[in-house]
Design a protein around this motif. Structure first.
Motif: not given
Length: 214
Positions: A77-78, A69-75, A81-85
């Protein structure tokens, strides 16, 4: 409408599981646990079945799921798509908080009806593997599929996520470390938390889009 109908059903299911977890294990839990064992208490099937079962249960490890989940959130964010992260992180961290909190609130002992095929150290109710696999698999699938236009692809991804969590939960019973009601409660708790977070974030995105277009 679907959410409004689903929340009471999920809450009633969780309450039923809590009732089943109080006191000695009833016929539902005992029958479900023995379903995968022979008369001597050994796991049914050849030796490789236990190996595969342990591999499947590893997919529900908190550390593996939190890392994913952290990796997906980082992707996200990059890709800005901040809300999805944030949504993914809230789902994951909240899932850990509620599952671990409930464990030490109820402090249900692990099953002693059959031998454990892996080592466990925390209380039994609810299953953290079932909770977190449902939170991370289903939550991740909903967030990702929200960005796809093909309905069949979205449904396939969500179905695969739910199936993966079901396999993880069943593996916990097969390994003898959880009663079926532990696993069922974990699934329901995971679904409830995911729907709450996802509905709120979807509503926020809708409002934000409407305001920006004014």
């Amino acid at each position: 409408m679907l959410y409004r109908l689903g929340y009471p059903i999920l809450l009633l299911g969780i309450m039923l599981c809590i009732w089943l977890s109080i006191g000695h294990a009833g016929s539902f839990d005992q029958t479900g646990l023995l379903l995968f064992r022979d008369e001597q208490g050994h796991l049914l099937g050849p030796e490789w079945v236990s190996v595969i079962t342990r591999d499947i249960t590893a997919l529900g490890s908190n550390w593996i799921l939190l890392f994913g989940m952290a990796v997906m959130s980082l992707v996200f964010t990059l890709r800005r798509h901040y809300l999805q992260a944030i949504e993914l992180l809230v789902m994951a961290l909240g899932g850990v908080f509620f599952s671990m909190g409930a464990k030490y609130l109820f402090e249900r002992p692990r099953p002693d009806l059959v031998p454990h095929l892996i080592e466990v150290y925390t209380p039994s109710f609810p299953s953290g593997h079932a909770t977190m696999s449902m939170v991370c698999f289903l939550g991740g699938a909903l967030v990702i599929s929200k960005m796809w236009s093909e309905r069949s692809a979205r449904r396939t991804l969500v179905a695969a996520a739910v199936l993966s969590s079901l396999m993880v939960g069943i593996s916990r019973v097969m390994l003898g470390v959880h009663w079926p009601s532990d696993v069922l409660a974990g699934w329901l708790l995971g679904i409830l938390w995911v729907l709450l977070v996802h509905q709120y974030c979807s509503h926020y995105r809708l409002n934000s889009t409407g305001l920006s277009s004014c």
